[in-house]
Write a protein that holds these residues in place. Sequence first.
Motif, PDB file in Angstrom:
ATOM      1  N   LYS B  78       0.845  -1.196   0.000  1.00 27.46           N
ATOM      2  CA  LYS B  78       0.000   0.000   0.000  1.00 27.46           C
ATOM      3  C   LYS B  78       0.881   1.248   0.000  1.00 27.46           C
ATOM      4  O   LYS B  78       0.694   2.161  -0.795  1.00 27.46           O
ATOM      5  N   ASN B  81       2.587   1.747  -3.278  1.00 26.82           N
ATOM      6  CA  ASN B  81       1.651   2.282  -4.276  1.00 26.82           C
ATOM      7  C   ASN B  81       1.407   3.765  -4.054  1.00 26.82           C
ATOM      8  O   ASN B  81       1.348   4.549  -4.988  1.00 26.82           O
ATOM      9  N   GLN B  82       1.248   4.112  -2.781  1.00 26.11           N
ATOM     10  CA  GLN B  82       0.949   5.482  -2.426  1.00 26.11           C
ATOM     11  C   GLN B  82       2.077   6.397  -2.872  1.00 26.11           C
ATOM     12  O   GLN B  82       1.843   7.443  -3.449  1.00 26.11           O
ATOM     13  N   GLY B  85       2.637   6.866  -6.422  1.00 22.06           N
ATOM     14  CA  GLY B  85       1.625   7.813  -6.879  1.00 22.06           C
ATOM     15  C   GLY B  85       0.887   7.422  -8.129  1.00 22.06           C
ATOM     16  O   GLY B  85       0.056   6.528  -8.084  1.00 22.06           O
ATOM     17  N   GLY B  88      -0.550   3.951  -9.186  1.00 22.54           N
ATOM     18  CA  GLY B  88      -1.727   3.372  -8.572  1.00 22.54           C
ATOM     19  C   GLY B  88      -3.010   3.804  -9.260  1.00 22.54           C
ATOM     20  O   GLY B  88      -3.979   3.073  -9.250  1.00 22.54           O
ATOM     21  N   THR B  89      -3.012   4.978  -9.877  1.00 20.49           N
ATOM     22  CA  THR B  89      -4.261   5.455 -10.442  1.00 20.49           C
ATOM     23  C   THR B  89      -4.471   4.938 -11.863  1.00 20.49           C
ATOM     24  O   THR B  89      -5.599   4.811 -12.300  1.00 20.49           O
ATOM     25  N   THR B  90      -3.393   4.621 -12.576  1.00 19.27           N
ATOM     26  CA  THR B  90      -3.598   4.205 -13.960  1.00 19.27           C
ATOM     27  C   THR B  90      -4.078   2.772 -14.049  1.00 19.27           C
ATOM     28  O   THR B  90      -4.900   2.462 -14.887  1.00 19.27           O
ATOM     29  N   SER B  91      -3.569   1.892 -13.192  1.00 20.46           N
ATOM     30  CA  SER B  91      -4.068   0.530 -13.287  1.00 20.46           C
ATOM     31  C   SER B  91      -4.571   0.069 -11.940  1.00 20.46           C
ATOM     32  O   SER B  91      -3.921   0.267 -10.916  1.00 20.46           O
TER      33      SER B  91
END
Lengths: 323, 371
Positions: B78, B81-82, B85, B88-91
């Motif tokens: 986690k 991923n955070q 940056g 995490g939002t693209t996939s």
Amino acid sequence: MAPLKHVERENPIIDASFRDFCASHGIQTVEDFLLHDLYELAAFAERQRNADRLKEGITFMLSLIELQCRPWLNGMELLEDLHRNKHTLSTGDKGIDSLLQGGFREGQVTELVGPSSSGKTQFCMQAAASVAEKYSARVLYLDTGNSFSARRIAQFICSSSDAALRQKVLSRISCQMVYDVYTMFDMLHGLEVTLRSQAQMNVNEDRLQLLVVDSISSLITPILGGSGSQGRALMVAVGYMLKKLAHEHNIAILVTNHTVGAGEGGRTKPALGETWKSIPHVRLMLTRDHRNNNCTISILKHTSMPAGHTVTTMTREDNTHCL
Amino acid sequence: MAPTHTLAAKSRRRFKKLSLATKHYRVMETSRLPLSSTIRGKLISAGYTSLSSISSVSSTDLARDVDMTEAEAVDISKLANQISGSNGTTSLINGGKNAWDMLHEEESLPRITTSCSDLDNILGGGISCRDVTEIGGVPGIGKTQIGIQLSVNVQIPREFGGLGGKAIYIDTEGSFMVERALQMAEACVEDMEEYTGYMMHKHFKASQVQMKPEDILENIFYFRVCSYTEQIALVNHLDKFISENKDVKVVIVDSITFHFRQDFDDLGQRTRVLSEMALKFMKLAKKFSLAVVLLNQVTTKYTDGSFQLALALGDSWSHSCTNRVILYWNGDERYAYIDKSPSLPSASASYNVTSRGLRNSSSSTKRVKMM
């Protein structure tokens, strides 16, 4: 559950002597601690040399456990959460939307039950296209039968003449193949982690609003039955994990299930048995008449509607019946 | 000469410094995570030096590799991923593909012709790679003929619009006839030669047919399976076999049913074994982008107060294929019907089994009438 050893890192009070004391009572993990009679444990601690330190440790463990307790919400807050976060999503079919009073709801698990080639996958793909198009939301499609067809989804998109928009809608739908239940667990864990970190960073655009699992039954059937109860435990774990994801991240979850014969007379019932029955919030039964391509959908179970309502729709060839 | 020499040395030294710096930076990536030094040490010594390396594995694998609890591993991925940056939002999940990319992939997927153009038309060009297709029908309708035809046709070279692949034929009933395969292979080579002749006639440049019927037979890998244990063992072995023979583009099982219709007392056990086998076929089809064709027998099923013909192995099995084609007699003619497909409309077409293999029905019946 974590072994007690792992708690020590943050809290030096849970030291080796405390752990030895716990181990002598058969307590190895935090979970064991919860299951133990704590008064008895305190009484035993009394007799030890370092009684104060041990009791301090027990109190500390109890306070840790209390921290695990979730905050409460009152009814008004729940209602507000419902209105603000749990919307209904259109399925892309007028008849089904009116049957379900708007479509399927975020935060709930909807299950489609039907025999082979009754239109379950068609329903899922239509819903994926509809949600990605109408709400600009992301859709995750977990496929177990290589039956995800991007071409078919493209046919369901209403504004498919606009190439740029079509590309946008299609890129919002992601698909992943899953061939066993263990990979499924990994997937859902990973998804949870991603969603949690997104929530912390307040990423709100292109939120994941629909998760499709087509089909959950083909993952579970190979592990179910036989002598052990492990298969059933895994099944329930997957079910609860889906429900948790749906609730915490306001996702509508759509799963498909097949049917098995029930007694004589060729009647059928949903597969996966009685234990699974309690997991989905909404169960819909699909039957297709092969003579005229009519698909009948009836409610088997719904959280706010009586069972038994039915609607008949056509399997769409293309996007001519757009809402 | 001397100044250039020193310059080169300097740049080399600078490069070395730079690569050291990037290496250091990578180590720094994991060190940036707000973790205890022991865990950081564990991560780095297990080879997880960069954030992307942590976020690319599942938390279960991380927990096993680094020897920590699942919960800790989840927290660490986690965090990774955070911090990384935008990743995490693209996939949403690792390895997921979006439908737009898949649309292009789907359009470029090859299809194996059945040698019967009417049948190809309703199948969208032939048997689709990456799918599991079930073909069922009454005895004598031509299931095995389709199987043999496909194992020949998959070998049609790319210049002739084929796949240039090889075939695996799993025979559980002992119905594969090698003379028949040879017949079809000869017909296939003749057709290709005729096509080349036609192209030459039209002043197109076309390559000479290199293939001989014997080559076609050589590239059919035939497995004879005599019990269900052998069948399960073979399906488990296929992954390895196909990894070694990457050209295999079709796996034909004739028939999937045979050993599972006798020998099995515990029906629950049968369902479990079969559904696991089905998932393995799915995985093969996807992993090696090949077509899996399962031939199935029919059985009678009691529904709505009457007995009807249905494919064998029951309701659970009926979900195990991507596409299903049912073969049936309509008067004297053989018909195929698409009973299940995620992307094709249901339709039917007639076909004929000739000495040369599968062919269109209308033209050949006319020919018979003329004769």
